[in-house]
Design an enzyme around this catalytic site. Structure first.
Site, PDB file in Angstrom:
ATOM      1  N   TYR A 182      26.411   2.365  -9.159  1.00 21.26           N
ATOM      2  CA  TYR A 182      25.281   2.752  -8.009  1.00 21.26           C
ATOM      3  C   TYR A 182      23.753   2.200  -8.151  1.00 21.26           C
ATOM      4  CZ  TYR A 182      22.642   6.068  -4.865  1.00 21.26           C
ATOM      5  OH  TYR A 182      22.002   6.833  -4.058  1.00 21.26           O
TER       6      TYR A 182
ATOM      7  N   VAL B 203      30.682  -0.377   7.661  1.00 12.17           N
ATOM      8  CA  VAL B 203      29.842  -1.429   7.205  1.00 12.17           C
ATOM      9  C   VAL B 203      30.273  -2.602   6.534  1.00 12.17           C
ATOM     10  CG1 VAL B 203      27.574  -0.184   7.851  1.00 12.17           C
ATOM     11  CG2 VAL B 203      28.588  -0.348   5.583  1.00 12.17           C
TER      12      VAL B 203
ATOM     13  N   ALA C   5      31.960   2.990 -19.883  1.00 13.72           N
ATOM     14  CA  ALA C   5      33.234   3.087 -20.727  1.00 13.72           C
ATOM     15  C   ALA C   5      34.368   3.509 -19.987  1.00 13.72           C
ATOM     16  CB  ALA C   5      33.043   3.705 -21.996  1.00 13.72           C
ATOM     17  N   ASN C   6      34.312   4.212 -18.936  1.00 15.60           N
ATOM     18  CA  ASN C   6      35.372   4.855 -18.009  1.00 15.60           C
ATOM     19  C   ASN C   6      35.549   4.172 -16.757  1.00 15.60           C
ATOM     20  OD1 ASN C   6      36.013   6.512 -20.462  1.00 15.60           O
ATOM     21  ND2 ASN C   6      34.346   8.317 -19.588  1.00 15.60           N
TER      22      ASN C   6
HETATM   23  P1  NAD Z   1      25.938  11.282   2.389  1.00 16.46           P
HETATM   24  O1  NAD Z   1      26.847  11.024   1.681  1.00 16.46           O
HETATM   25  O2  NAD Z   1      25.437  12.548   2.865  1.00 16.46           O
HETATM   26  O3  NAD Z   1      26.002  10.335   3.797  1.00 16.46           O
HETATM   27  C1  NAD Z   1      26.343   8.823   3.714  1.00 16.46           C
HETATM   28  C2  NAD Z   1      26.841   8.595   5.065  1.00 16.46           C
HETATM   29  O4  NAD Z   1      27.260   7.403   5.145  1.00 16.46           O
HETATM   30  C3  NAD Z   1      28.177   9.357   5.410  1.00 16.46           C
HETATM   31  O5  NAD Z   1      28.041   9.900   6.764  1.00 16.46           O
HETATM   32  C4  NAD Z   1      29.530   8.340   5.123  1.00 16.46           C
HETATM   33  O6  NAD Z   1      30.390   8.489   6.056  1.00 16.46           O
HETATM   34  C5  NAD Z   1      28.499   7.036   5.555  1.00 16.46           C
HETATM   35  N1  NAD Z   1      29.235   5.801   4.993  1.00 16.46           N
HETATM   36  C6  NAD Z   1      29.597   5.558   3.676  1.00 16.46           C
HETATM   37  N2  NAD Z   1      30.427   4.606   3.657  1.00 16.46           N
HETATM   38  C7  NAD Z   1      30.115   3.891   4.721  1.00 16.46           C
HETATM   39  C8  NAD Z   1      30.631   2.607   5.314  1.00 16.46           C
HETATM   40  N3  NAD Z   1      31.374   1.794   4.430  1.00 16.46           N
HETATM   41  N4  NAD Z   1      30.497   2.248   6.581  1.00 16.46           N
HETATM   42  C9  NAD Z   1      29.749   3.115   7.455  1.00 16.46           C
HETATM   43  N5  NAD Z   1      29.261   4.360   7.110  1.00 16.46           N
HETATM   44  C10 NAD Z   1      29.576   4.702   5.668  1.00 16.46           C
HETATM   45  O7  NAD Z   1      24.642  10.455   1.766  1.00 16.46           O
HETATM   46  P2  NAD Z   1      23.059  10.919   1.767  1.00 16.46           P
HETATM   47  O8  NAD Z   1      22.744  11.821   0.887  1.00 16.46           O
HETATM   48  O9  NAD Z   1      22.653  11.105   3.271  1.00 16.46           O
HETATM   49  O10 NAD Z   1      22.746   9.162   1.449  1.00 16.46           O
HETATM   50  C11 NAD Z   1      22.016   8.351   2.396  1.00 16.46           C
HETATM   51  C12 NAD Z   1      21.578   7.223   1.611  1.00 16.46           C
HETATM   52  O11 NAD Z   1      20.486   7.705   0.974  1.00 16.46           O
HETATM   53  C13 NAD Z   1      22.504   6.472   0.797  1.00 16.46           C
HETATM   54  O12 NAD Z   1      22.289   5.164   1.023  1.00 16.46           O
HETATM   55  C14 NAD Z   1      22.316   7.223  -0.846  1.00 16.46           C
HETATM   56  O13 NAD Z   1      22.657   6.045  -1.538  1.00 16.46           O
HETATM   57  C15 NAD Z   1      20.573   6.950  -0.398  1.00 16.46           C
HETATM   58  N6  NAD Z   1      20.017   8.058  -1.391  1.00 16.46           N
HETATM   59  C16 NAD Z   1      20.155   9.359  -1.451  1.00 16.46           C
HETATM   60  C17 NAD Z   1      19.831  10.207  -2.150  1.00 16.46           C
HETATM   61  C18 NAD Z   1      20.092  11.546  -2.216  1.00 16.46           C
HETATM   62  O14 NAD Z   1      19.345  12.355  -3.118  1.00 16.46           O
HETATM   63  N7  NAD Z   1      20.591  12.253  -1.551  1.00 16.46           N
HETATM   64  C19 NAD Z   1      18.889   9.518  -3.384  1.00 16.46           C
HETATM   65  C20 NAD Z   1      18.797   8.236  -3.420  1.00 16.46           C
HETATM   66  C21 NAD Z   1      19.208   7.501  -2.538  1.00 16.46           C
END
Ligand code: NAD
Length: 447
Positions: free
Chosen positions: A353, A265, A300-301
């Site tokens: 994040y 993306v 910091a890291n």
């Molecule tokens: P996940 O890591 O299980 O899945 C994320 C998916 O996004 C993966 O299949 C990954 O390959 C894909 N992805 C990553 N970079 C990409 C890119 N550049 N182009 C296309 N695809 C890409 O994560 P999840 O837990 O299913 O989370 C989904 C969304 O929900 C995310 O935006 C995450 O930040 C948000 N979220 C999740 C939680 C949680 O508790 N799991 C909490 C808050 C927000």
């Protein structure tokens, strides 16, 4: 999948868990085709001034074949599935006490996985202080009640804005969502809903029928659940993920009879590739910005690559894609973006994040009027702790604590996020624009 503590606390150890005063997460009721909307009759109560609005709500609920009651008496062994508290015409804080206390008197008769839903008006600019207080107070009431309810029951509020009528399409669609098992992990939330022209007839079983939806990051986790739930609701789905996830992506695409698009993306031409993939299916109607990554470190890291990659995937890609879709003149687009409660409350080790996710909330509010011009909407969903591969990487102790913190005392499931997104993407939700809905089991950290 229900986590092991929730299974433990609901199995043979239930009495011990209660005796020790440990958290008692309930097994949440989730949507199943053909199951009733609520787990029992629905009681409608109101303050005196809101009585005619309560009549209108009763008419709507009766039209859904719900057993609606206007008095709190229950037959032996009977429990209410939900209580709807109509406060849409309150003008003074004093107006609320009778109805709030009447609701309180019914709570022992509320079934497990029951619902309390308020219908009230948002404070508007220019309100007199008394009116503003009467309206704003409902929010604190709902959030506190959410924390008091047990057994998987939830309290949420529909907050009417812009003069919306209680029986207008988006208001009743939101009421229905909060009453239903689709909102299992939504608790303590107030969702502002405005008027909309909306569809006359709503197919509640297939609200996305005929729509073309693109879901990014859909090879696994929340994205895969969104794709499946959108297909269940009738949408034709294009699933997007990075090439290394290609095999899993194809499996998801096959399971929803959809199309797989291998795409990063962050690519400069991502929007054009999305448009091209949606075109043969009828053209893009719904876009879910779900792809996201974490690269946690204390600031910091923090190295530049960790900061930059998170901003690029979680935020900059969404901005670039939205800008190009607007430029291309896509009409009536329904955008739903994944934020996070980390973006609202902040989280140690997640400055990058949380910046990205707070940014998503910000651009959603700013995008809303731009897409509204052609009948579109832009909203966000902020998940709390959801059981996925992303959160499985969190250390066990931290993960266990995260599950205990919400009022519902457990993590959510990917389908909980998917249900909220499908609701926001539906035509009936047209009156909800620029908002962020938390799906966090009432993990009320932050402002
Ligand atoms: P996940 O890591 O299980 O899945 C994320 C998916 O996004 C993966 O299949 C990954 O390959 C894909 N992805 C990553 N970079 C990409 C890119 N550049 N182009 C296309 N695809 C890409 O994560 P999840 O837990 O299913 O989370 C989904 C969304 O929900 C995310 O935006 C995450 O930040 C948000 N979220 C999740 C939680 C949680 O508790 N799991 C909490 C808050 C927000």
């Amino acid at each position: 999948m229900t986590d092991s503590y929730t299974r433990f606390a609901n199995g043979g150890f239930k009495p011990l868990v209660k005796k020790l005063g440990l958290p008692q997460p309930a097994i949440l009721r989730r949507h199943q085709a053909g199951s009733p909307l609520t787990v029992g009759p629905v009681l409608v109560v109101s303050d005196d001034a809101s009585a005619s609005d309560a009549d209108a709500v009763t008419k709507v609920l009766t039209g859904w074949d719900i057993d609606v009651r206007r008095s709190p008496e229950l037959a032996e062994r009977e429990k209410f599935g939900a209580v709807v508290l109509v406060l849409s015409a309150v003008e003074h804080p004093e107006d609320v006490s009778g109805a709030a206390l009447a609701l309180g008197g019914t709570l022992r008769g509320l079934a497990g996985n029951g619902r309390v839903v308020t219908l009230s008006r948002a404070p508007e600019t220019g309100d007199a202080p008394t009116l503003a207080a009467a309206r704003a107070g409902v929010e604190g009431f709902v959030r506190s009640l959410g924390k008091e309810l047990r057994g998987g029951s939830t309290a949420n509020g529909v907050q009417l804005t812009g003069g919306a009528a209680v029986d207008s399409i988006s208001v009743i669609a939101t009421l229905r969502f909060f009453l239903s098992a689709k909102s299992a992990y939504v608790d303590g939330q107030i969702l502002p809903v405005g008027p909309c022209d909306g569809p006359g007839e709503i197919d509640w079983d297939r609200p996305l029928a005929g729509r073309v939806a693109v879901v990014t990051g859909a090879a696994r986790g929340i994205g895969a659940a969104i794709a499946r739930t959108m297909a269940r609701d009738g949408a034709k789905v294009v699933v997007v993920d990075v090439p290394p996830a290609g095999e899993a992506l194809s499996a998801v695409a096959n399971s929803v009879h959809g199309v797989a698009l291998q795409l990063d993306v962050t690519a400069a031409d991502a929007a054009d590739k999305i448009l091209a993939a949606a075109k043969p299916l009828g053209g893009l109607d719904i876009l879910v910005h779900n792809a996201g990554i974490t690269r946690d470190k204390l600031l910091a890291n923090m190295k530049a690559d960790r900061w930059d990659s998170v901003i690029a995937v979680n935020l900059a890609s969404q901005l670039r894609i939205n800008a190009r879709l607007l430029e291309a003149g896509v009409e009536g687009l329904r955008i739903v973006s994944l934020a996070s409660t980390s973006g609202i409350a902040g989280n140690k080790g997640q400055t990058n994040y949380a910046y990205s996710k707070a940014g998503v909330i910000g651009h959603t509010a700013a995008t809303a009027p731009l897409v509204a011009a052609t009948g579109g909407t832009a909203n966000a969903v902020a998940p709390g702790f959801i059981e996925t591969e992303m959160t499985a990487r969190i250390p066990f102790a931290t993960r266990s604590v995260a599950r205990m913190l919400p009022s519902l005392a457990q993590g959510g499931e990917p389908v909980d996020i998917a249900e909220a997104i499908c609701f926001l993407a539906s035509d009936a939700a047209a009156g909800i624009n620029g908002r962020t809905l938390r799906v966090c089991g009432q993990h009320m950290v932050g402002k």
